[in-house]
Design an enzyme around this catalytic site. Structure first.
Site, short mmCIF file in Angstrom:
data_model
loop_
_atom_site.label_atom_id
_atom_site.label_comp_id
_atom_site.label_asym_id
_atom_site.label_seq_id
_atom_site.Cartn_x
_atom_site.Cartn_y
_atom_site.Cartn_z
N ARG A 123 0.85 -1.29 0.18
CA ARG A 123 0.04 0.24 0.22
C ARG A 123 0.73 1.54 0.00
O ARG A 123 0.43 2.21 -0.96
CB ARG A 123 -0.76 -0.14 1.23
CG ARG A 123 -2.04 -1.15 1.26
CD ARG A 123 -3.07 -0.84 2.66
NE ARG A 123 -3.72 -2.03 2.24
CZ ARG A 123 -3.39 -3.12 2.83
NH1 ARG A 123 -2.74 -3.96 3.37
NH2 ARG A 123 -4.29 -5.02 3.03
N ASP A 150 -9.37 -4.83 8.16
CA ASP A 150 -8.74 -5.90 8.66
C ASP A 150 -9.67 -6.22 10.15
O ASP A 150 -9.52 -8.29 10.44
CB ASP A 150 -7.34 -5.77 9.08
CG ASP A 150 -6.75 -4.21 7.87
OD1 ASP A 150 -5.84 -4.48 7.49
OD2 ASP A 150 -6.96 -3.44 7.91
#
Ligand code: NAD
Length: 307
Positions: free
Chosen positions: A87, A147
């Site tokens: 990311r 997450d």
């Protein structure tokens, strides 16, 4: 003011979020903005044609004027991870985009609540908050909401219990340095370790699977969008209806655990004004150390932008 949402980015995440909002049927109007006009037109047409099956939501091709009467603005535009990319690799491209669009949002609507999704979400959230420090409460990143959902799902499967009853959080970076707060994990009100005996190895396997889900999904189908869209529908609902629900969103750590000048995920209460409370957390010395390590990773990446 009506329950209107502007979504910036008509790609996989933006369009799936719009679809989730239409299906959930609590938003009166959705405006979508994208620099790719052809894609925008096609996504809006397809979404509009789903409306008769769900209820009534007005969906339109939008522009920044739509932000004026939107309570929530969701930023999903920019580059997405490709196979083999982290990311943080997306940072310089997407930072430029966020710096361009934040002033456009607040010049149209100073009270908008802005949810940042584009990666690297923690650093982009931090940049946006630094640009508008007085609006800190109104800006947060989806962070590790996704997450945490992945972890709760996997734990629920393992323990044969509804993941909604699993209260276990992933905090820190939405990325490789994130961590699980095992010490605070419960099932219902029972400590997770009392509810089900998981060995350290089993915990580590479950955590790694949650953490690395994006890589596995991207390898199979280029991008992740269903679960993040579900997270965004819930975050939007919590703001529009002042639900005051706890999510692990990305926000300034504000000196907690000795972490300064960085945004990362910790549990926070989300309501009509944005981040309305960041509850105290009693975590272990080891968890504090890992959280500070995660902050250091983000700090280093953000500083690399200035080089
Ligand atoms: P995508 O490539 O499908 O869509 C991105 C869209 O942004 C494109 O349609 C593009 O035309 C548009 N765009 C680019 N620059 C723009 C600008 N300046 N103004 C308006 N539109 C612009 O990507 P995606 O799969 O939808 O992912 C979007 C972002 O969300 C990525 O950064 C991805 O990494 C991130 N993401 C975050 C999470 C999370 O949990 N935070 C989860 C999944 C994806």
């Amino acid at each position: 003011m009506k329950n209107k949402v502007t979504i910036i980015g008509a790609g996989m995440v933006g369009s799936t979020t719009a679809f989730g909002l239409v299906a959930a049927n609590f938003t009166e109007e959705i405006a979508i903005i994208d620099i790719n006009n052809k894609l925008l037109k096609a996504q809006v047409m397809d979404l509009q044609q789903s409306v008769p099956f769900w209820g009534y939501t007005h969906i339109k091709e939008g522009n920044y004027k739509d932000v004026k009467d939107s309570k929530v603005v969701i930023i999903t535009c920019g580059s997405a991870q490709k196979e083999g990319e982290t990311r943080i690799d997306l940072l310089s491209k997407n930072a430029k985009i966020v710096k361009e669009i934040m002033p456009k949002i607040f010049s149209e609507n100073p009270s908008a609540i802005v949810i940042i999704v584009t990666n690297p979400v923690d650093i982009l959230t931090n940049i946006a908050i630094k640009m508008f420090p007085k609006k800190e409460q109104q800006i947060f990143g989806s962070g590790t909401t996704l997450d945490t959902a992945r972890l709760r799902f996997l734990l629920g499967e393992k323990m044969s219990v509804n993941p909604k009853s699993v209260h276990a959080y992933i905090v820190g970076e939405h990325g490789d340095s994130e961590l699980v707060l095992w010490s605070t994990a419960t099932v219902g009100s029972t400590a997770l370790d009392l509810f089900y005996k998981l060995s350290q190895k089993e915990k580590q396997i479950i955590f790694e699977k949650a953490k690395n889900s994006a890589y596995a999904i991207i390898a199979g189908k280029q991008s992740t969008y269903y679960a993040i869209a579900a997270a965004l529908v819930k975050l939007t609902k919590s703001v529009l209806f002042d639900k005051k629900t706890v999510y692990t969103v990305s926000h300034t750590a504000d000196g907690r655990f000795g972490i300064h000048n960085i945004s990362l995920s910790l549990p926070a209460v989300i309501g009509a004004k944005g981040v309305i409370k960041e509850p105290h957390l009693k975590i272990t010395a080891d968890e504090k150390r890992l959280l500070r390590q995660s902050a250091a990773v983000l700090n280093k990446a953000e500083k690399s932008l200035l080089l």
